[in-house]
Design a protein around this motif. Structure first.
Motif, mmCIF file in Angstrom:
data_model
loop_
_atom_site.group_PDB
_atom_site.id
_atom_site.type_symbol
_atom_site.label_atom_id
_atom_site.label_comp_id
_atom_site.label_asym_id
_atom_site.label_seq_id
_atom_site.Cartn_x
_atom_site.Cartn_y
_atom_site.Cartn_z
ATOM 1 N N SER A 59 0.809 -1.224 0.000
ATOM 2 C CA SER A 59 0.000 0.000 0.000
ATOM 3 C C SER A 59 0.839 1.269 0.000
ATOM 4 O O SER A 59 0.288 2.355 -0.125
ATOM 5 C CB SER A 59 -0.934 0.010 1.207
ATOM 6 N N ILE A 60 2.156 1.158 0.142
ATOM 7 C CA ILE A 60 2.914 2.409 0.179
ATOM 8 C C ILE A 60 3.190 2.920 -1.224
ATOM 9 O O ILE A 60 3.575 2.169 -2.108
ATOM 10 C CB ILE A 60 4.250 2.285 0.956
ATOM 11 N N PRO A 61 2.998 4.233 -1.409
ATOM 12 C CA PRO A 61 3.307 4.827 -2.706
ATOM 13 C C PRO A 61 4.816 4.744 -2.938
ATOM 14 O O PRO A 61 5.589 4.806 -1.992
ATOM 15 C CB PRO A 61 2.882 6.290 -2.556
ATOM 16 N N SER A 62 5.204 4.595 -4.197
ATOM 17 C CA SER A 62 6.626 4.505 -4.491
ATOM 18 C C SER A 62 6.951 5.317 -5.729
ATOM 19 O O SER A 62 6.160 5.400 -6.656
ATOM 20 C CB SER A 62 7.024 3.038 -4.723
ATOM 21 N N VAL A 63 8.143 5.921 -5.735
ATOM 22 C CA VAL A 63 8.558 6.651 -6.931
ATOM 23 C C VAL A 63 8.819 5.699 -8.088
ATOM 24 O O VAL A 63 8.929 6.118 -9.227
ATOM 25 C CB VAL A 63 9.848 7.481 -6.704
#
Lengths: 340, 337, 378
Positions: B265-269
Motif C-alpha cells: 500500500s505504500i506509494p513509491s517513486v
C-alpha cells in the motif's frame, strides 16, 4: 492541449510579502514567495506542484483560491458557463459564485473540520450558504456525498471527534464535492495520514476524478504520492517553477538538476535499490534574498558562470517538458523508475 | 554469534490513565548489535516511540515500564537491566546520553533556546567526561565539524533558533554523540525535514555509524527510510512486534499479512504513474478499543474466525533471524517444539 | 467502486462509543468537567453561594439595619440541641445583659431558665422576595417573641446588629457586584477584542495600546482616585453602579486579549478557510464558526474574572473607598473588623473573611476545571 480545454491557466503569478522593520513599519524588502509562476490545468487533469518547504507551492494554491490576494498576475478560470474569468482581479462579492466551482481539500484532517458541527452540517454548509435546495433535498445530497466518499450514512449526526484521520479526510472530500466543483485544490491531502490510510485516500481521489471529470491541483512534497496521482508535475524552487513535465517524463528523465536531486533523495522502499544518492550541499535559498542568476546555482553541481548572472526562463524541451535551466539540453540527468 | 550490545526481552510498557489501559508496548523483544542498524517501523499508535522511551526510561506518566528486561552491555562488560533501574537513579542518568545517545523528531523542542548550542554540547560533554571548559569547547567544535556544520567556530556560539531545521538536527546529533555512546536511538529523525535535507541527515547518520561502529535504533513510519538504512527490521502494530528479520527478508519475503499489505500500500517513486494502490481495509483502532487476540485481525485478509480473534498468536520462527507473530505459520513452531 | 474498502469494515462500535460519537462539544465538556472532582465541588459551592445571594433576606433572621445599643457585641450563641427530657428540640438561652462596673463593658449571661426554641419559617421583618413578593417569612426564628431579642448565631456588632443577617445581605451585594462587573467587562472585552482581532491593522494597534496603558496603571491608586471622585451625596445604588464601572474598567482588558487572541488564531484555522471557500458570509463565519469555538474560553475566563471582581470590591470597601454604610458588603463588614479594639472585644466580626476566602477559592478551582474541560483538543 488547446486553451479551450484548460480549466485554469495561471500567468506570471507573483505574491510578495513585504518585510517591515522599525517603529514606522517601513517596508525594507520583500519575501518573494511566488515569483513569476505560470501553468495550466486541463479538464480532468491532475497537475502536482512539488517542492520543499518555503518553495511557494502552498502560497500559489492559496492565491488561486483567492484565500490570499496575489501581488501580480492573471489567474484565468474557465467557468461552467464556458466563460473565462480572472480570479486575481475579481472583487470579493464577485468571487462568491465562482467559489462553487473551485474547492479545496486540506492537509490537516483535524483542524479542517469544525469540531462543534455534525458531519451533516459540515458537508451541508456549502449547500446551505449557497441556498441550494430545501432541507430535505440537502439531506438527500449529503447522504449521496457520504456514499461517494464511502462513509456510512448513519454517521451523519456524529461529530468529527468520533472519526479517524482517514475518515475525516473523506468528510473533507465530501464537503469539497458538495457544490460539484470543476477544480479541486488539494494541499498535501495525505501527508498527515498513516501509510495504510494514505492509499485509501489516494485511490478515492483517483476514482472521483475518473467519475466526475475533476481537475486537481495537487500540492505535495512527497514525490512517491505525486507519482501515483499526477498527469503532470511542476517542480518549484524558491518561488519559481524550475520544471514542468508529464509525470513519466519527469521521473524517468528529469531535465533540471534540482529535480534530479529531489528524485534522488526520495528513499525507495526496496533495500536492493540503495542507490548512491545525490546529496545536495547547503540549504534552500532565502526567498527574501535570492541569489543572483539561477536561484539554485549555489547548490547545483553543474553550475557554470552563466548561471550566476542570468536568470533562466522556462523553455520547452524535446520531450514535451518545460525547463528553466541554461544547461538543460547538454546535461544527461538521472531519473528513477524508468517506465516499463 | 557476537553478543548483542542491547537486548530487549518481553518489554511491557502500559499507560494507565483514568479512562483505561493503553498497552503501548506489549511484549517486544529484539537484539541490537554494534555497528548495525535496527529499524523499528510502524504507524501511529504502534508503540515504536514508546519502545525507545522505555529503553531510555523516559516514559511519561501515566506510562510505566511494567515488565520485561532491557539488557545493556556496558563498556566494561557488565550487563545491566535497565528495566530494573530507577529511572531517576545516577546510573540511569549516566546511561542516558552516556552509553545511549538519542535524537528526536522535533529538534526545536529538544534544544534550549536560552543557551548557545555550544554550551549545550559542552554541558553534555562535561556531564560524562572530565574535561576543562576549554577542552570541552574544542571538543564541541570538533563535534559540530564532525556532523557537517559549516563554520563550526562561529556556529558554536549561535542559538538553536538561528539555525535551519537541518542544522538543528545536526546539532542534536552532535549532542547525542557528545559522550561517545555505543548506541544511538533516532526517533523519526527526519520526519520534520524536507526530502533533500532528510537525505543529508540519513547520509550523516550512516557515515557516523561506520566511523564509530555505532549500534543504531532507527524509528520511523517511512518504509523508504527503513529500506535505505536498516540492517534488520522490526514491524510493530498496536504494541506488538508482528514481524522481525533482516531487511531483505522483510521487504522481499514478508510473512505477516500486515507487513505484506503495508508494503503493497505504500506509494513509491518506482511505480507507474497514476497506478492504483492496494489498500488495507479500515483504520488503526483507537488504543482503548484494542481488538482481542491478534490486534490486526479486523483488517487482515487471512483472518481465521475463532483463532485470530480468540488468542494472541505466538512468535513463530521462519529462519534463524526471521520471526513472525501470526497463526498462519504455526506449523513451523510445532515441529520445532 | 472496486478495490477500495472503506473504514466501515471495522467492527461496529458499541452503544457507549455511539453515545460519544454523537455528543456535542457541550456534552463532552460536561463529561470532562464531571471527572474533575474539585471543580464540581467548587461549582456546587458557587451555586450555593448564589442561592444565598438570591434568598439573602429569607435566610436573614433579623433586620440587618436594626440597631440597639443594649445588644452591642453579643458573642455568638451556643445552640442546645436537646431538651432536658432528651427530645430533639434545638433552643438557645435568652441573654441577660449587664454592665460590668469595672470595665464598663456589657457582658451577657445566658439564662437557662428562659429557653427560646428555634422554629422554621417564622415571621420577621418585612422584605420583598426577588424584589417582587412582599413577605415577612424567614427560614429561621424563635417560636415566641422576636428574634431581635434572642437569636444571634454569629453574635452582634458594636451597634447591636446581627452579624449572621448582615453576612447574608453582604453576600448578595458582593456576589452581584462581581456579576454586574463581569457582564460589563465581557461586553467591552468581546466588543473591543473582537474588533481588534477581526479587523487588525490600525484599529487593532490603537486598542492594544489603550489596553497596555490601562494595564500599566497601578490598580489601587487608580481606584482610589476614581472612588474619591464619586460625589458624597450619591445614593447607595449610584455608588454601587459607579463601583462596578470602576472595577470593570481594568477587568475588560484581560477578556479583550483572550477574545482577540482567539479571533486571530481562529482566522487561520482551516475550517474557517473552508467556510470562506464554501461562500459563507462574514457574519456566518463569525457566529457559526468562530464564536462557538471560543465560547468555552470565555466561560472559563469569566469564572476566573469573577473572583478578581469580588476581591476588588472587597478591597475598595475595606479601604473605605467603595461601598459605604448603610450599604452592606463583605468589604463593609470587614471594615468593621478593622480596628484592633473591635477585634479584641469582638473577634467574631472576622467571620466575614471565611466566605470571601471560600468563594474565591471555589471560583478559581471551577475556572481551572472549566478551562481544562472546555478544550479537549488543546
Amino acid at each position: 492541449m488547446t486553451a479551450a480545454h484548460n480549466v485554469l491557466s495561471v500567468e506570471r503569478l507573483k505574491k510578495y510579502f513585504p518585510i517591515r522593520r522599525g517603529l514606522l513599519r517601513r517596508i525594507v524588502g520583500h519575501v518573494k514567495a511566488v515569483d513569476d509562476v505560470s501553468f495550466t490545468i486541463a479538464r480532468g487533469e491532475t497537475l502536482s506542484l512539488v517542492g520543499e518547504s518555503g518553495c511557494g507551492k502552498t502560497t500559489t494554491s492559496r492565491c488561486i483560491l483567492r484565500a490570499m490576494q496575489p501581488t501580480e498576475g492573471v489567474i484565468r478560470f474557465r467557468t461552467d458557463a464556458d466563460r473565462d474569468v480572472d480570479v486575481a482581479s475579481l472583487a470579493r462579492s464577485e468571487l462568491r459564485p465562482l467559489r462553487r466551482q473551485m474547492q479545496m481539500i486540506f492537509q490537516d484532517p483535524y483542524s479542517s473540520l469544525n469540531p462543534r458541527m455534525t458531519i451533516s452540517d459540515i458537508i451541508g454548509e456549502p449547500l446551505l450558504v449557497n441556498r441550494i435546495g430545501d432541507l430535505a433535498t440537502r439531506r438527500q445530497r449529503i447522504a449521496e456525498l457520504l456514499d461517494v466518499v464511502q462513509l456510512p450514512r448513519a454517521y451523519m449526526n456524529r461529530f468529527p471527534h468520533a472519526f479517524s484521520g482517514g475518515q475525516r479526510q473523506r468528510i473533507g472530500i465530501a464537503r469539497a464535492l458538495a457544490l460539484n466543483p470543476a477544480l479541486i485544490v488539494a494541499d498535501e491531502p495525505v501527508s498527515a495520514l498513516d501509510v495504510s490510510v494514505q492509499a485509501q485516500i489516494i485511490n478515492l481521489m483517483l476514482e472521483l476524478q475518473d467519475r466526475l471529470g475533476l481537475s486537481y491541483l495537487f500540492v505535495a512534497h512527497d514525490l512517491s504520492v505525486v507519482k501515483h496521482v499526477s498527469h503532470r508535475v511542476a517542480v518549484m524552487y524558491v518561488g519559481r517553477i524550475v520544471e514542468i513535465a508529464p509525470t513519466a517524463t519527469l521521473f524517468a528523465a528529469p531535465k533540471h538538476p534540482y529535480t534530479e536531486a529531489l528524485l534522488s533523495a526520495v528513499p525507495v522502499p526496496d533495500p536492493r535499490q540503495r542507490a548512491k544518492r545525490i546529496v545536495l550541499e547547503g540549504e534552500v535559498a532565502d526567498p527574501s534574498n535570492t541569489p543572483a542568476g539561477c536561484a539554485f546555482h549555489p547548490r547545483c553541481r553543474y553550475a557554470v558562470e552563466r548561471c550566476k548572472v542570468e536568470v533562466p526562463v522556462l523553455a520547452p524541451t524535446a520531450e514535451g517538458a518545460l525547463v528553466a535551466c541554461h544547461r538543460a539540453s547538454e546535461l544527461g540527468l538521472a531519473g528513477v523508475g524508468a517506465v516499463s | 554469534m557476537v553478543e548483542p550490545i542491547l537486548s530487549v526481552r518481553d518489554l511491557v510498557t502500559y499507560f494507565r490513565p483514568e479512562e483505561g489501559v493503553v498497552r503501548a508496548v506489549d511484549g517486544a523483544s529484539f537484539d541490537l548489535h554494534a555497528g548495525r542498524t535496527l529499524g523499528i517501523v510502524g504507524e501511529s499508535g504502534c508503540g515504536k516511540s514508546v519502545t525507545a522511551r522505555s529503553i531510555l526510561r523516559i516514559v511519561e506518566r501515566p506510562g510505566r515500564v511494567e515488565g520485561g528486561e532491557i539488557l545493556l552491555r556496558r563498556a566494561d562488560g557488565r550487563v545491566v537491566d535497565l528495566a530494573k533501574l530507577d529511572d531517576k537513579s545516577q546510573e540511569m542518568r549516566n546511561i542516558r546520553g552516556g552509553a545511549i545517545g538519542y535524537i528526536f523528531q522535533e529538534p526545536m523542542s529538544s534544544l534550549s533556546a536560552f543557551h548557545t548550542v555550544g554550551n549545550q554540547i559542552i554541558e553534555a560533554i562535561r556531564l560524562h567526561r572530565k574535561l576543562t571548559a576549554k577542552e570541552a569547547r574544542e571538543r564541541a567544535i570538533e563535534l559540530l565539524q564532525l556532523v557537517g556544520i559549516p563554520q563550526p567556530q562561529q556556529r558554536v556560539d549561535s542559538y538553536s533558533f538561528e539555525l535551519s531545521g537541518g542544522l538543528r538536527q545536526r546539532v542534536m546529533i552532535a549532542l547525542a554523540l557528545a559522550a561517545e555512546p555505543g548506541i544511538l536511538i533516532a526517533d523519526e529523525p527526519t520526519t520534520a525535514l524536507d526530502v533533500t535535507t532528510q537525505a543529508q541527515i540519513l547520509e550523516l547518520i550512516r557515515r557516523l555509524q561506520a566511523e564509530r561502529h555505532l549500534a543504531v535504533i532507527l524509528i520511523t513510519h517511512d518504509m523508504g527510510v527503513i529500506a535505505e538504512m536498516a540492517d534488520s527490521v522490526a514491524v510493530m502494530y498496536l504494541g506488538k512486534i508482528v514481524e522481525s528479520g533482516p531487511v531483505d527478508a522483510i521487504f522481499h519475503a514478508p510473512r505477516h499479512p500486515y507487513t505484506q499489505a503495508l508494503l503493497r500500500s505504500i506509494p513509491s517513486v518506482l511505480a507507474a504513474p497514476r497506478s492504483r494502490l492496494a489498500t488495507i481495509a479500515g483504520s488503526i483502532p483507537h488504543p482503548y478499543a484494542r481488538p482481542p487476540g491478534c490486534p490486526y485481525y479486523p483488517r487482515c485478509h487471512s483472518f481465521m474466525a475463532g483463532v485470530c480473534d480468540k488468542s494472541t498468536p505466538p512468535v513463530n520462527r521462519i529462519d534463524a533471524a526471521h520471526e513472525v507473530r501470526c497463526f498462519l505459520y504455526g506449523a513451523a513452531t510445532e515441529t520445532a517444539a | 467502486m472496486s478495490g477500495a474498502v472503506a473504514d466501515q469494515a471495522v467492527p461496529l462500535v458499541t452503544a457507549a462509543e455511539e453515545k460519544i460519537a454523537i455528543a456535542s462539544q457541550l456534552q463532552l465538556t460536561w463529561w470532562r468537567l464531571r471527572r474533575h472532582r474539585l471543580a464540581v465541588a467548587s461549582g456546587v459551592l458557587v451555586i450555593l453561594f448564589y442561592l444565598v445571594a438570591v434568598f439573602a433576606d429569607f435566610l436573614a433572621i433579623t433586620s440587618p439595619h436594626a440597631t440597639n445599643s443594649a445588644r452591642s457585641y453579643i458573642p455568638p450563641q451556643t445552640i442546645h440541641w436537646f431538651d432536658e427530657d432528651g427530645s430533639f428540640k434545638p433552643h438557645v438561652y435568652a441573654l441577660k445583659g449587664r454592665r460590668d462596673m469595672r470595665t464598663f463593658k456589657l457582658v451577657y449571661a445566658p439564662d437557662p431558665s428562659d429557653k427560646r426554641y428555634l422554629a422554621w419559617f417564622v415571621e420577621g421583618y418585612g422584605y420583598e422576595l426577588f424584589g417582587l413578593i412582599a413577605t415577612k417569612r424567614h427560614l429561621l426564628g424563635i417560636d415566641r417573641g422576636v428574634p431581635e431579642d434572642a437569636l444571634f448565631l454569629l453574635g452582634t456588632d458594636q451597634l447591636g446588629r446581627d452579624v449572621w443577617s448582615r453576612l447574608m445581605l453582604a453576600t448578595r451585594t458582593s456576589l452581584t457586584i462581581g456579576l454586574v462587573g463581569v457582564a460589563l467587562s465581557l461586553f467591552l472585552g468581546v466588543l473591543l477584542g473582537g474588533i481588534s482581532g477581526l479587523y487588525g491593522g490600525a484599529i487593532d494597534t490603537v486598542i492594544q495600546r489603550i489596553i497596555e496603558v490601562l494595564r500599566s496603571i497601578p490598580t489601587i491608586p487608580l481606584w482610589m482616585g476614581l472612588a474619591a471622585a464619586l460625589p458624597n451625596d450619591w445614593s447607595v445604588i449610584q455608588v454601587y453602579m459607579a463601583i462596578t464601572v470602576i472595577i470593570s474598567l481594568i477587568g475588560w482588558t484581560e477578556l479583550a486579549r483572550v477574545v482577540r487572541g482567539r479571533f486571530l488564531a481562529l482566522r487561520e484555522e482551516d475550517f474557517v478557510t473552508a467556510a470562506e471557500l464554501a461562500g459563507a458570509s462574514r457574519l456566518r463565519i463569525i457566529f457559526r464558526h468562530m464564536v462557538p469555538s471560543f465560547m468555552s474560553h470565555i466561560i472559563a475566563a469569566i469564572s476566573l474574572a469573577l473572583p478578581a471582581m469580588i476581591i476588588s470590591e472587597t478591597t475598595l470597601s475595606f479601604l473605605g473607598l467603595g461601598l459605604r454604610p448603610p450599604a452592606i458588603s463583605w468589604g463593609v463588614l470587614l471594615q468593621d473588623a478593622q480596628d484592633i479594639q473591635a477585634l479584641a472585644l469582638a473577634p467574631w466580626l472576622l467571620v466575614v473573611a471565611v466566605p470571601v476566602i471560600v468563594v474565591i477559592l471555589a471560583f478559581n478551582f471551577l475556572g481551572d476545571g472549566l478551562r481544562d474541560a472546555a478544550d479537549p483538543y488543546g
